[in-house]
Design an enzyme around this catalytic site. Structure first.
Site, PDB file in Angstrom:
ATOM      1  N   GLU A 183     -19.033  24.985  53.551  1.00 16.82           N
ATOM      2  CA  GLU A 183     -19.411  25.817  52.395  1.00 16.82           C
ATOM      3  C   GLU A 183     -20.251  27.030  52.797  1.00 16.82           C
ATOM      4  O   GLU A 183     -21.156  27.423  52.066  1.00 16.82           O
ATOM      5  CB  GLU A 183     -20.191  24.985  51.373  1.00 16.82           C
ATOM      6  CG  GLU A 183     -19.396  23.876  50.746  1.00 16.82           C
ATOM      7  CD  GLU A 183     -20.093  23.264  49.545  1.00 16.82           C
ATOM      8  OE1 GLU A 183     -21.333  23.252  49.516  1.00 16.82           O
ATOM      9  OE2 GLU A 183     -19.384  22.814  48.622  1.00 16.82           O
ATOM     10  N   GLU A 252     -13.483  18.410  48.333  1.00 16.26           N
ATOM     11  CA  GLU A 252     -14.495  17.552  47.694  1.00 16.26           C
ATOM     12  C   GLU A 252     -14.274  17.501  46.194  1.00 16.26           C
ATOM     13  O   GLU A 252     -14.587  18.454  45.488  1.00 16.26           O
ATOM     14  CB  GLU A 252     -15.917  18.073  47.966  1.00 16.26           C
ATOM     15  CG  GLU A 252     -16.340  17.942  49.403  1.00 16.26           C
ATOM     16  CD  GLU A 252     -17.768  18.428  49.648  1.00 16.26           C
ATOM     17  OE1 GLU A 252     -18.569  18.482  48.686  1.00 16.26           O
ATOM     18  OE2 GLU A 252     -18.069  18.770  50.805  1.00 16.26           O
TER      19      GLU A 252
HETATM   20  C1  GAL Z   1     -21.247  20.047  48.504  1.00 14.17           C
HETATM   21  C2  GAL Z   1     -21.431  19.738  49.985  1.00 14.17           C
HETATM   22  C3  GAL Z   1     -21.463  18.242  50.223  1.00 14.17           C
HETATM   23  C4  GAL Z   1     -22.374  17.580  49.246  1.00 14.17           C
HETATM   24  C5  GAL Z   1     -21.933  17.907  47.840  1.00 14.17           C
HETATM   25  C6  GAL Z   1     -22.776  17.298  46.767  1.00 14.17           C
HETATM   26  O1  GAL Z   1     -21.696  21.299  48.223  1.00 14.17           O
HETATM   27  O2  GAL Z   1     -20.399  20.309  50.734  1.00 14.17           O
HETATM   28  O3  GAL Z   1     -21.859  18.007  51.536  1.00 14.17           O
HETATM   29  O4  GAL Z   1     -23.650  18.055  49.469  1.00 14.17           O
HETATM   30  O5  GAL Z   1     -22.007  19.274  47.655  1.00 14.17           O
HETATM   31  O6  GAL Z   1     -22.820  15.946  46.870  1.00 14.17           O
END
Ligand code: GAL
Length: 836
Positions: A183, A252
Site C-alpha cells: 500500500e 485484501e
Molecule cells: C491494510 C494493510 C493490512 C492491514 C489492513 C487492516 O491497509 O495493507 O496490512 O493493516 O489494512 O487490517
C-alpha cells in the site's frame, strides 16, 4: 504381469509422481484472468499469518480453509520477527514459514507470498525491525541507500530460502503470486520524488529475482510494469488495474476489522462479505483474498500500535482459536462452490450488462456453450423485483443473486442458509478444584536496584526517543535522573524560587504509559487513551529540600504500523519534563529535560526470565498469601492440561495489565481493565445492508476490551503446566482460570428454495432441539419465536427425530418436509435452535 514388468511399472509410476510433484507450472495472466498451466481461473484466497498461530495449528487451519472452498493461502513475511538483530535470523517454531508453505502445499493449495517487507498488518512497527531506524543515515521506505540495502538483503534472503525449497510454481511449488512493498501508493506523495524512485527500485529489485510468478503491488495505482496493481478494502468491485492487460485482483477483502485497547468487538456480517465478493466477480474479478481468513493472535510483543490488542480475531471465517465462525465460513463456502461452477463462463464468456436503474443490474457471461448471470442490487434499502430473460426475480436490497445457468437461483448473498454457531466456554475440569482457582506463588519486581543505579547504564543530557534507546527489545524504558552526582541531580534548596510543598511533576509523553517514582517512592501512573499521540502526566510531588531523584518508567504498547513516516512517530518521553508550581499569579517552571538522564532498558524480572521454566528459581517465589492490587508483581501457578481437544483460553478477569506466559511462551499482553467504550452497541440486530465500515455492528460495549487469551494446545503438556503473569498496574489473580471453548448451540434460519440446512455440533452429538418452526418465524438465534404463519407438521418433532443424538443432521427446507402452508407471498423459512 511378470515381476520385472511390475518393478518397471512401479519405477515409472514413482518417476511420474516425482515429476508431478516437482514439475514447474506456468502462471500467466491477461486483462481477464490468471491462467495456471493454460487454465483460466477464478481464485479464492485467504490470509493466514503463520506467526499468529502455532505450527501445531497450521494443518487444521489450512484444512478448514480448503474445506471452506479456498484455492490459496496468503501470508505476509514478518521481517522484524525473522531478523530481530541485524544479520541474526530466526526461522524457528511459528516463524518457520517454509514449513508453513509446505503445509499449504501438502493440502494441495496455492500460496501467495506477500514479502513486503513492510507489511503494516497491525504488526509491531509494520514488520520493520526497529534497529533499522537506528542505523546512521537511514530513511525508511524511500530511496535511501542504507534502507534499500537492508531491504534488498532481507528480501533476497527470503526469496533464496523459498527457491532452495523449490516452492515457487515455476519450480513446481505452491507459490503462484508474490508481493513487494504494501500500500505504498496510499502514502507515496509524502515522500515526494524519492517515493516514486523507491517504488521503481522495488519493482526492479523484485523482477531481478526471476521467481517465475507474477508480482503484485497493492494500492499502487502507478505500479511500474510488470507489477500488477491490486485493490484492498471492504469493496473492490469498481476497481480497475492501471494496465488493461492486468487481471483484476483484490488482495485484501477485509472480513471484519482489528481491535485496539478500548475498542468494541467489530463484526462484519456474512451477508455483506458475500455481497462484496459476488459483486467483485460480477464486475470482472479474477482473484480475491480474504484478509483475514484466520486472524489469530498477536503473541508476545508482536501487536502493532499503538494499542493493538493481543487478539487478532478480525471476525474472520475461522475464529482466533481456529473454530469455524458460523455462519460466515459456511455462507462463503457455498458462494465459492457456485462461483467455481461458473469458472469457464466467467473467465472466457462475453460480458454484457443490463442496467435496471436504482443500482440494480444484471451481468451475463456467455460462451457458445453456456452462460452464467448475476443480478445485483446495490440499493441499501429497496428490494427489487425484476424481469430478466423472461423470468421474474426478487433481489433483496444489498444483495447479489447468482444464476449459474442464467435461470435458476443458485445463491443469494442475503439468504444465509448456514447455521449460526454459539460458542460457549467450559471450566477446566482437569484441575482438582474445577479450575475455578489456581494456587499462586508470587515475587515482586525489584525496582530499587534500577532506580538507584546499582549498575551502570547509558546516560545523556537529553530525553531520548524510546525506540532509539531500546531498539524495541522491551516495552519498558527507565528515564532516571542522577542522584549521587551533585552536579547532575535534581537539587532544590528551600531558597530556590520553585521550592514549595505544592509542586507538580509534569511529563509530556507520547501517548502511552508512564509510571513515576520520586526518591524511590511510587507516585503515580498515567496511561493515555488509544489514538492519542501526546499525553501529559501531571502529579503533585513531595520533594526533599536538596537532592532528589526522579525515575520515570515509560511503557510502549505496540509501535505504530501505518501512515506516512509512521516509523518516525515519537515513543517514550519526548518531554519536556518539568517541575511546576503556581505561586499567586506566577507559574514557576523548572525544566529538567536537559538534565543528565540515565537510561535502563527493560525490567529485571524480564531480563532474568522469571517466566522461563529453566530459570524459575523456585525458592524465590513466595507461596504464602499473594498480594492483590500490587503493581510490578509476578505471579506463578501450575495447572493441569484441560481435557479434550477443544481450544483453551485463559480468563484474566481481575488482572490489570501485563504479560502472560504459558510454559515459557509469551501469549501476549493482557489488559482486561481497559474497558471498551460504553456507547455504540445500541443496535440490537445488525443490518447487513449499506456500506460496511468498522463502526458498524459492534458488540462488547462497556466490557473488558479483551478478557480471554488464547493458549494454543500445542503449548500444553500432558501433565503439569506453568502459568506466569507479570502484573504492571496491580490486579487480583484469584479469578484467573483456564477454560475450553466449544460449540454450545447451532441455530439455523434457512430460506425455502431448494435448500437443505445442515446442523452440526462439530464432533459432539446434538442433545436437544429447543426451537423449530417452518413458516415466518421471528427473532434471532437464542430468541426465536413463532411467526403468524406456520406449517401444519410439527417442526419440532421432525427436527428432534432427524437430529437428536447425531453430530450432524441435514434437513430439507421445504413444504415436502414440513407440510404445505401459504404465508401470503412472504418467503418461508425454517428457524431452529439445536442444543449441543
Ligand atoms: C491494510 C494493510 C493490512 C492491514 C489492513 C487492516 O491497509 O495493507 O496490512 O493493516 O489494512 O487490517
Amino acid at each position: 504381469m511378470a515381476a520385472s514388468q511390475k518393478i518397471f511399472s512401479a519405477i515409472c509410476f514413482c518417476f511420474f509422481l516425482l515429476a508431478l510433484c516437482t514439475s514447474a507450472y506456468e502462471v500467466s495472466h491477461d486483462g481477464r484472468a490468471i491462467t495456471i498451466d493454460g487454465a483460466r481461473r477464478v481464485l479464492i484466497s485467504g490470509s493466514i499469518h503463520y506467526p499468529r498461530s502455532t505450527p501445531g495449528m497450521w494443518p487444521d487451519l489450512i484444512k478448514k480453509a480448503k474445506e471452506g472452498g479456498l484455492d490459496m493461502i496468503e501470508t505476509y513475511v514478518f521481517w522484524n520477527a525473522h531478523e530481530p538483530s541485524r544479520r541474526e535470523y530466526d526461522f524457528s517454531d511459528n516463524l518457520d514459514f517454509i514449513r508453513f508453505l509446505k503445509t499449504i502445499q501438502d493440502e494441495g493449495l496455492y500460496a501467495f507470498l506477500r514479502i513486503g517487507p513492510y507489511i503494516c498488518g497491525e504488526w509491531n512497527y509494520g514488520g520493520l525491525p526497529v534497529w533499522l531506524h537506528n542505523m546512521p543515515g537511514i530513511e525508511l521506505r524511500t530511496a535511501n541507500s542504507v534502507f534499500m540495502n537492508e531491504m534488498q538483503n532481507f528480501t533476497t534472503k527470503i526469496v533464496d530460502l523459498v527457491k532452495n525449497e523449490k516452492l515457487f510454481a515455476s519450480q513446481g511449488g505452491p507459490i503462484i503470486l508474490a508481493q513487494i512493498e504494501n500500500e505504498y501508493g496510499n502514502i507515496m506523495t509524502s515522500y515526494g520524488d524519492a517515493g516514486k524512485a523507491y517504488i521503481d527500485w522495488c519493482a526492479n529489485m523484485a523482477e531481478s529475482f526471476q521467481i517465475g510468478v507474477p508480482w503484485v503491488m497493492c494500492q499502487q495505482s502507478d505500479a511500474p510494469q510488470p507489477m500488477i496493481n491490486t485493490c484492498n478494502g471492504f469493496y473492490c468491485d469498481s476497481f480497475t488495474p492501471n494496465n488493461p492487460n492486468s487481471p483484476k485482483i483484490w488482495t485484501e477483502n477485509w472480513t471484519g476489522w482489528f481491535k485496539s485497547w478500548g475498542d468494541k468487538d467489530p463484526h462484519r456480517t456474512a451477508e455483506d462479505v458475500a455481497f462484496a465478493v459476488a459483486r467483485f466477480f460480477q464486475n470482472g474479478g479474477t482473484l480475491q483474498n480474504y484478509y483475514m481468513y484466520h486472524g489469530g493472535t498477536n503473541f508476545g510483543r508482536t501487536a502493532g500500535g499503538p494499542y493493538i490488542t493481543t487478539s487478532y480475531d478480525y471476525d474472520a471465517p475461522l475464529d482466533e482459536y481456529g473454530n469455524l465462525n458460523q455462519p460466515k465460513w459456511g455462507h462463503l463456502k457455498q458462494l465459492h462452490a457456485v462461483l467455481k461452477s461458473m469458472e469457464m463462463t466467467l473467465t472466457r464468456g462475453n460480458v454484457s450488462t443490463i442496467d435496471f436503474n436504482n443500482s440494480v443490474s444484471a451481468t451475463i457471461y456467455a460462451t457458445n456453450e453456456s452462460s452464467s448471470c448475476f443480478l445485483g442490487n446495490a440499493n441499501s434499502s429497496t428490494d427489487a423485483t425484476i424481469n430478466f430473460q423472461g423470468n421474474q426475480y426478487m433481489v433483496p436490497a444489498w444483495s447479489v443473486t447468482i444464476l449459474p445457468d442464467c435461470k435458476n437461483e443458485g445463491y443469494n448473498t442475503a439468504k444465509v442458509n448456514t447455521q449460526t454457531s454459539v460458542m460457549v466456554k467450559t471450566a477446566n475440569i482437569a484441575d482438582k478444584n474445577d479450575g475455578a482457582t489456581l494456587s499462586w506463588s508470587w515475587r515482586p519486581e525489584i525496582l530499587k536496584d534500577t532506580i538507584f543505579q546499582r549498575k551502570r547504564y547509558v546516560s545523556a543530557h537529553q530525553l531520548i526517543d524510546q525506540k532509539a534507546a531500546t531498539n524495541d527489545t522491551s516495552d519498558y524504558l527507565w528515564y532516571i535522573t542522577s542522584f549521587f552526582f551533585l552536579i547532575n541531580s535534581v537539587d532544590i534548596k528551600e531558597d530556590d524560587p520553585i521550592w514549595s510543598h505544592d509542586m507538580s511533576l509534569k511529563v509530556n509523553g507520547s501517548g502511552q504509559i508512564i509510571h513515576a517514582y520520586i526518591n524511590g517512592k511510587y507516585t503515580g501512573s498515567e496511561w493515555a487513551k488509544y489514538g492519542v499521540s501526546n499525553s501529559v502526566f501531571e502529579q503533585k510531588v513531595q520533594l526533599n529540600p536538596g537532592r532528589n531523584q526522579i525515575a520515570l518508567l515509560s511503557v510502549t504498547v505496540g509501535l505504530a504500523n501505518y501512515g506516512p513516516m509512521f516509523d518516525m512517530i515519537q515513543t517514550g518521553i519526548p518531554g519536556p519534563v518539568q517541575l511546576v508550581v503556581q505561586k499567586g499569579d506566577e507559574t514557576i517552571i523548572k525544566d529538567l529535560s536537559a538534565y543528565k538522564w540515565t537510561y535502563k532498558v527493560g525490567l529485571n524480572g524480564l531480563e532474568d526470565k522469571f517466566y522461563d521454566l529453566d530459570s524459575l528459581q523456585v525458592w524465590k517465589w513466595q507461596a504464602q498469601q499473594f498480594p492483590i492490587n500490587r503493581n510490578f508483581t509476578w505471579y506463578k501457578a501450575t495447572f493441569k492440561a484441560p481435557l479434550g481437544t477443544d481450544p483453551i483460553v485463559l480468563d484474566l478477569q481481575g488482572m490489570g495489565k501485563g504479560f502472560a506466559w504459558v510454559n515459557g511462551f509469551n501469549i501476549g499482553r493482557y489488559w482486561p481493565t481497559y474497558i471498551a467504550n460504553e456507547d455504540g452497541c445500541d443496535v440490537e440486530v445488525c443490518d447487513y445492508r449499506g456500506s460496511y465500515d468498522s463502526s458498524k455492528c459492534l458488540t462488547n460495549c462497556g466490557q473488558a476490551t479483551q478478557r480471554w487469551y488464547h493458549v494454543p494446545r500445542s503449548l500444553i503438556k500432558d501433565d503439569e503446566n506453568t502459568l506466569v503473569l507479570f502484573e504492571e498496574f496491580g490486579g487480583n489473580p484469584s479469578l484467573v482460570n483456564f477454560q475450553t471453548i466449544t460449540i454450545g448451540s447451532a441455530c439455523g434460519n434457512a430460506f425455502e428454495s431448494n435448500n437443505t440446512l445442515e446442523l452440526s455440533c462439530n464432533q459432539r452429538p446434538i442433545s436437544s432441539i429447543k426451537f423449530a418452526s417452518f413458516g415466518t418465524p421471528q427473532g434471532t438465534c437464542g430468541s426465536f419465536q413463532k411467526g403468524s404463519c406456520e406449517s401444519t407438521n410439527d417442526a419440532l418433532s421432525i427436527l428432534q427425530n432427524a437430529c437428536v443424538g447425531k453430530n450432524t443432521c441435514t434437513i430439507e427446507v421445504s413444504e415436502e418436509t414440513f407440510g404445505a402452508v401459504d404465508c401470503g407471498g412472504v418467503p418461508k423459512r425454517l428457524a431452529v435452535e439445536a442444543v449441543c
